[in-house]
Each structure stands twice: as C-alpha cells, then as structure tokens.
Design an enzyme around this catalytic site. Structure first.
Site, PDB file in Angstrom:
ATOM      1  N   ALA A  63     -22.833  72.506  36.555  1.00  0.00           N
ATOM      2  CA  ALA A  63     -22.263  73.314  35.469  1.00  0.00           C
ATOM      3  C   ALA A  63     -21.922  72.392  34.311  1.00  0.00           C
ATOM      4  O   ALA A  63     -21.731  71.186  34.493  1.00  0.00           O
ATOM      5  CB  ALA A  63     -21.016  74.021  35.966  1.00  0.00           C
ATOM      6  N   GLY A 108     -23.567  72.627  40.620  1.00  0.00           N
ATOM      7  CA  GLY A 108     -24.315  73.870  40.421  1.00  0.00           C
ATOM      8  C   GLY A 108     -25.819  73.666  40.504  1.00  0.00           C
ATOM      9  O   GLY A 108     -26.555  74.609  40.816  1.00  0.00           O
ATOM     10  N   GLU A 111     -26.549  73.803  44.094  1.00  0.00           N
ATOM     11  CA  GLU A 111     -26.373  75.201  44.502  1.00  0.00           C
ATOM     12  C   GLU A 111     -27.569  76.049  44.073  1.00  0.00           C
ATOM     13  O   GLU A 111     -28.006  76.937  44.799  1.00  0.00           O
ATOM     14  CB  GLU A 111     -25.071  75.746  43.908  1.00  0.00           C
ATOM     15  CG  GLU A 111     -23.850  75.100  44.549  1.00  0.00           C
ATOM     16  CD  GLU A 111     -22.555  75.389  43.814  1.00  0.00           C
ATOM     17  OE1 GLU A 111     -22.510  75.184  42.583  1.00  0.00           O
ATOM     18  OE2 GLU A 111     -21.582  75.815  44.460  1.00  0.00           O
ATOM     19  N   GLU A 131     -18.004  68.264  42.946  1.00  0.00           N
ATOM     20  CA  GLU A 131     -16.922  68.995  42.275  1.00  0.00           C
ATOM     21  C   GLU A 131     -15.538  68.441  42.600  1.00  0.00           C
ATOM     22  O   GLU A 131     -14.624  68.489  41.778  1.00  0.00           O
ATOM     23  CB  GLU A 131     -16.968  70.484  42.662  1.00  0.00           C
ATOM     24  CG  GLU A 131     -18.129  71.257  42.067  1.00  0.00           C
ATOM     25  CD  GLU A 131     -19.397  71.202  42.911  1.00  0.00           C
ATOM     26  OE1 GLU A 131     -19.503  70.336  43.815  1.00  0.00           O
ATOM     27  OE2 GLU A 131     -20.278  72.039  42.657  1.00  0.00           O
TER      28      GLU A 131
HETATM   29  N1  DAK Z   1     -21.974  68.718  32.173  1.00  0.00           N
HETATM   30  C1  DAK Z   1     -22.020  68.347  30.885  1.00  0.00           C
HETATM   31  N2  DAK Z   1     -22.567  67.204  30.447  1.00  0.00           N
HETATM   32  C2  DAK Z   1     -23.130  66.408  31.386  1.00  0.00           C
HETATM   33  C3  DAK Z   1     -23.127  66.740  32.745  1.00  0.00           C
HETATM   34  C4  DAK Z   1     -22.506  67.966  33.141  1.00  0.00           C
HETATM   35  N3  DAK Z   1     -22.504  68.393  34.411  1.00  0.00           N
HETATM   36  N4  DAK Z   1     -23.745  65.755  33.424  1.00  0.00           N
HETATM   37  C5  DAK Z   1     -24.121  64.839  32.500  1.00  0.00           C
HETATM   38  N5  DAK Z   1     -23.748  65.237  31.272  1.00  0.00           N
HETATM   39  C6  DAK Z   1     -23.967  64.554  30.001  1.00  0.00           C
HETATM   40  C7  DAK Z   1     -23.097  63.317  29.863  1.00  0.00           C
HETATM   41  O1  DAK Z   1     -21.822  63.664  29.386  1.00  0.00           O
HETATM   42  C8  DAK Z   1     -23.896  62.528  28.852  1.00  0.00           C
HETATM   43  O2  DAK Z   1     -23.690  63.101  27.573  1.00  0.00           O
HETATM   44  P1  DAK Z   1     -23.687  62.181  26.249  1.00  0.00           P
HETATM   45  O3  DAK Z   1     -22.561  61.239  26.436  1.00  0.00           O
HETATM   46  O4  DAK Z   1     -25.028  61.493  26.240  1.00  0.00           O
HETATM   47  O5  DAK Z   1     -23.492  63.156  25.148  1.00  0.00           O
HETATM   48  C9  DAK Z   1     -25.336  62.815  29.253  1.00  0.00           C
HETATM   49  O6  DAK Z   1     -25.305  64.055  29.963  1.00  0.00           O
HETATM   50  C10 DAK Z   1     -25.935  61.764  30.161  1.00  0.00           C
HETATM   51  O7  DAK Z   1     -25.044  61.554  31.240  1.00  0.00           O
HETATM   52  P2  DAK Z   1     -24.574  60.090  31.675  1.00  0.00           P
HETATM   53  O8  DAK Z   1     -24.442  59.208  30.491  1.00  0.00           O
HETATM   54  O9  DAK Z   1     -23.375  60.271  32.530  1.00  0.00           O
HETATM   55  O10 DAK Z   1     -25.845  59.627  32.516  1.00  0.00           O
HETATM   56  P3  DAK Z   1     -25.902  58.780  33.816  1.00  0.00           P
HETATM   57  O11 DAK Z   1     -27.334  58.589  34.086  1.00  0.00           O
HETATM   58  O12 DAK Z   1     -25.005  57.556  33.720  1.00  0.00           O
HETATM   59  O13 DAK Z   1     -25.251  59.695  34.964  1.00  0.00           O
HETATM   60  C11 DAK Z   1     -24.959  61.747  36.227  1.00  0.00           C
HETATM   61  C12 DAK Z   1     -25.863  60.893  35.281  1.00  0.00           C
HETATM   62  C13 DAK Z   1     -25.641  63.078  36.391  1.00  0.00           C
HETATM   63  C14 DAK Z   1     -24.860  61.039  37.574  1.00  0.00           C
HETATM   64  C15 DAK Z   1     -23.546  61.844  35.594  1.00  0.00           C
HETATM   65  O14 DAK Z   1     -23.681  62.298  34.259  1.00  0.00           O
HETATM   66  C16 DAK Z   1     -22.688  62.797  36.327  1.00  0.00           C
HETATM   67  O15 DAK Z   1     -22.035  62.435  37.317  1.00  0.00           O
HETATM   68  N6  DAK Z   1     -22.620  64.054  35.834  1.00  0.00           N
HETATM   69  C17 DAK Z   1     -21.702  65.045  36.353  1.00  0.00           C
HETATM   70  C18 DAK Z   1     -22.198  65.558  37.683  1.00  0.00           C
HETATM   71  C19 DAK Z   1     -21.237  66.560  38.226  1.00  0.00           C
HETATM   72  O16 DAK Z   1     -20.055  66.286  38.446  1.00  0.00           O
HETATM   73  N7  DAK Z   1     -21.745  67.777  38.479  1.00  0.00           N
HETATM   74  C20 DAK Z   1     -20.962  68.828  38.999  1.00  0.00           C
HETATM   75  C21 DAK Z   1     -20.355  69.597  37.844  1.00  0.00           C
HETATM   76  S1  DAK Z   1     -19.237  70.811  38.453  1.00  0.00           S
HETATM   77  C22 DAK Z   1     -18.115  77.742  38.700  1.00  0.00           C
HETATM   78  C23 DAK Z   1     -19.088  77.310  37.856  1.00  0.00           C
HETATM   79  C24 DAK Z   1     -19.782  76.204  38.159  1.00  0.00           C
HETATM   80  C25 DAK Z   1     -19.489  75.495  39.245  1.00  0.00           C
HETATM   81  C26 DAK Z   1     -18.515  75.930  40.084  1.00  0.00           C
HETATM   82  C27 DAK Z   1     -17.793  77.046  39.811  1.00  0.00           C
HETATM   83  N8  DAK Z   1     -17.380  78.952  38.417  1.00  0.00           N
HETATM   84  C28 DAK Z   1     -17.846  79.751  37.275  1.00  0.00           C
HETATM   85  C29 DAK Z   1     -16.336  79.304  39.278  1.00  0.00           C
HETATM   86  C30 DAK Z   1     -20.169  74.302  39.440  1.00  0.00           C
HETATM   87  C31 DAK Z   1     -19.526  73.232  39.127  1.00  0.00           C
HETATM   88  C32 DAK Z   1     -20.241  72.037  38.889  1.00  0.00           C
HETATM   89  O17 DAK Z   1     -21.457  71.974  38.919  1.00  0.00           O
END
Ligand code: DAK
Length: 259
Positions: A63, A108, A111, A131
């Site tokens: 997400a 997500g 998922e 998450e």
């Molecule tokens: N959201 C927004 N931006 C993201 C992102 C994300 N999930 N993942 C990466 N980015 C952005 C980074 O902020 C960065 O942006 P800029 O600084 O260039 O503007 C760009 O993408 C590149 O990311 P990195 O610089 O971090 O690149 P790396 O190669 O170093 O790392 C990474 C890539 C994918 C390992 C890292 O970015 C990362 O850990 N990302 C977050 C992964 C994460 O935590 N995903 C889970 C998100 S929570 C719900 C709705 C949804 C959900 C649950 C409930 N409800 C409606 C109830 C689901 C939740 C999730 O998915």
C-alpha cells in the site's frame, strides 16, 4: 483502462498490468483500477486466464505508505471495505490466474499475489508482510491467505517479524509455486496460462470454486458442493467433447469449445 493499471488481452490471456513507478505502490486509485480490471477479466469472453504483472523490475511494494500516513481512522474504516473488495474480486475471477513476480512483493503486493491461483517468481524476487514495522498488521487478506498457504506458525513468523524472504525460501514454504530466471518470469507465466486457455472453461471454473469455496467448509459441506458442481458439468458441451474424444482417440486430445 486506468491511469496506473490496465488489462492487456492477447491469445486468450488477460494481463492485469500494474504501472505506477517507482514501486507500484498500491494507493486507493490503483486498488480501484485493479478491481475494474478484475471485473473486466471476469466477464470478457476473450479472456480465459489471467496474469497479474508489475513489470520487469518490481511487482508491488505494498500500500502507498505516504497516502496511508495521513489517513484517519474513519478514512481507513471506509477504505478497508474497498480494499477487501478489490482483493476478493481478483481472487474470485472464475478463471485460472497467476501472479508473475519480479522484484519486491511486499505487504499489499504480497497480498495481491496471494489472490491468484499460482505465483511464479524471479530468482531475485523478495516477498514479505512488513506491516508490523509500520505498527500495523496485514489488512488486505494477508493474515488469512498467508496462513492458508503456509500454515499458521510460518505465517505468524513472517507477520510478527516483517522479514523479507527470497524466492527460494518462498518456494520451500509454498508461498510461490515456481522460481525462474528474472528475465523469464512473464514468459513463463504466459506459457503456464497458455496451457489452460484451451481447457474446458466451465470445468476449470467449477474446479476453482470447489477448491476455494470447499476449502472454507466442513468436509461434508465441501463434498456436497463438489457433488453439485460435478453433476452440473454434464450440462456442458465440453464434457461431451472430452468423453467422445477419449473414446475415439484416447486421452488428452479433445478440442474444447468453452461451452
Ligand atoms: N509506499 C509509498 N512509497 C514507497 C513504498 C510504499 N509502500 N515503497 C517504496 N516507496 C518509495 C520510496 O519512498 C522511494 O520514494 P522516493 O524517495 O524515491 O520518492 C521509492 O519508492 C524507492 O524506494 P526506496 O528508496 O526505499 O528503494 P529501496 O530499493 O532502497 O527499497 C523497498 C525498496 C521496497 C524495500 C523499500 O522501499 C520498502 O521497504 N518499502 C516499503 C515496503 C512496505 O513496508 N510495504 C508494506 C506497506 S503496508 C489496508 C491497506 C493496505 C494494507 C493494509 C491495510 N487497509 C485499507 C486497512 C497494506 C499495507 C501495506 O502494504
């Protein structure tokens, strides 16, 4: 055709293609567009199988955290409904589906992949439910679908830790079904689905429903569901084709017509 997600149809295969640089982060618009594509894939006659694909570099990093950061409880309470509906619509496409995973499939994104019947991953793919590192839990079906795929202890280990796993570990625990070189992910997914495109559509639909819905039921209810789905297939033309072809020419030579 959405701004970030489109359904590309060729040779009976519909590809739901995510295209939101840099990471295919699933903001609410992307979620809605996935749902629209899933609905279209469900009803289109020229789509017999579905691939979900995020391109050569990344499947989806979850997400959009930047969007979620500003949401209130009430914003999220409304969004949750939408989120579950896009995953449910995708999971219930009554046709075979595969997620073609390159790079990250996180939160997500993981998922989303779990809503498909199968997952094929590139060698350098990484999957996970991180998450917990944001102070939340998976909310798009992850606690349920991951548990059903890999069992409760492994699901808890991944969800509690938020760690990423590589493709080979994902294969070993059953989170993905096949690992191929990165450059071959999409082609391998197409090859896989191409084998099913010419199958008996109504039987494939019935098989998917029997496994998915039946798996949620007690054994007797699941067997009753299977029995009625099985009997109903005797109303299809394809079962005549399949049986006549077997009697005349032996197994596996039928040319099904999808009716
Ligand atoms: N959201 C927004 N931006 C993201 C992102 C994300 N999930 N993942 C990466 N980015 C952005 C980074 O902020 C960065 O942006 P800029 O600084 O260039 O503007 C760009 O993408 C590149 O990311 P990195 O610089 O971090 O690149 P790396 O190669 O170093 O790392 C990474 C890539 C994918 C390992 C890292 O970015 C990362 O850990 N990302 C977050 C992964 C994460 O935590 N995903 C889970 C998100 S929570 C719900 C709705 C949804 C959900 C649950 C409930 N409800 C409606 C109830 C689901 C939740 C999730 O998915």
């Amino acid at each position: 055709m959405g701004e970030f997600v489109r359904l590309e149809v060729a040779d009976g295969i519909g590809t739901i293609r995510l295209d939101r640089p840099k990471m295919n982060a699933l903001n609410l618009q992307v979620q809605n567009e996935i749902e629209e594509c899933a609905r279209e894939a469900t009803v289109r006659d020229d789509v017999a199988a579905v691939i979900v694909y995020g391109g050569e570099r990344v499947f989806a990093a979850g997400a959009d955290i930047k969007e979620m950061q500003t949401m209130s409880y009430t914003d999220m309470a409304v969004a949750v409904e939408g989120l579950h509906s896009f995953t449910t619509t995708l999971a219930r496409i009554p046709k075979p589906s595969v997620a073609a995973i390159t790079g990250y499939a996180l939160g997500g994104g993981c998922e989303l992949a779990m809503c498909c019947d199968f997952r094929i991953a590139g060698e350098s793919a990484q999957l996970g439910q991180p998450e917990i590192l944001l102070g939340i839990i998976p909310g798009a079906g992850g606690t349920q679908r991951l548990t059903r795929l890999v069992g409760p202890a492994k699901a808890k280990e991944l969800i509690f830790s938020g760690r990423f796993i590589k493709a080979d570990e994902a294969l070993a625990i059953g989170l993905v079904d096949r690992v191929v070189p990165d450059a071959e992910v999409y082609a391998a997914a197409r090859d896989w689905m191409a084998q099913l495109v010419k199958g008996p559509r109504f039987a494939l639909k019935a098989a998917k429903e029997a496994v998915d819905r039946g798996g949620e039921l007690d054994l007797d209810s699941g067997l009753a569901l299977e029995k009625s789905l099985f009997a109903a297939l005797f109303a299809t033309h394809d079962r005549l084709v399949g049986m006549e072809s077997f009697v005349a020419n032996g197994p596996g030579k039928a040319h099904f017509e999808g009716r």
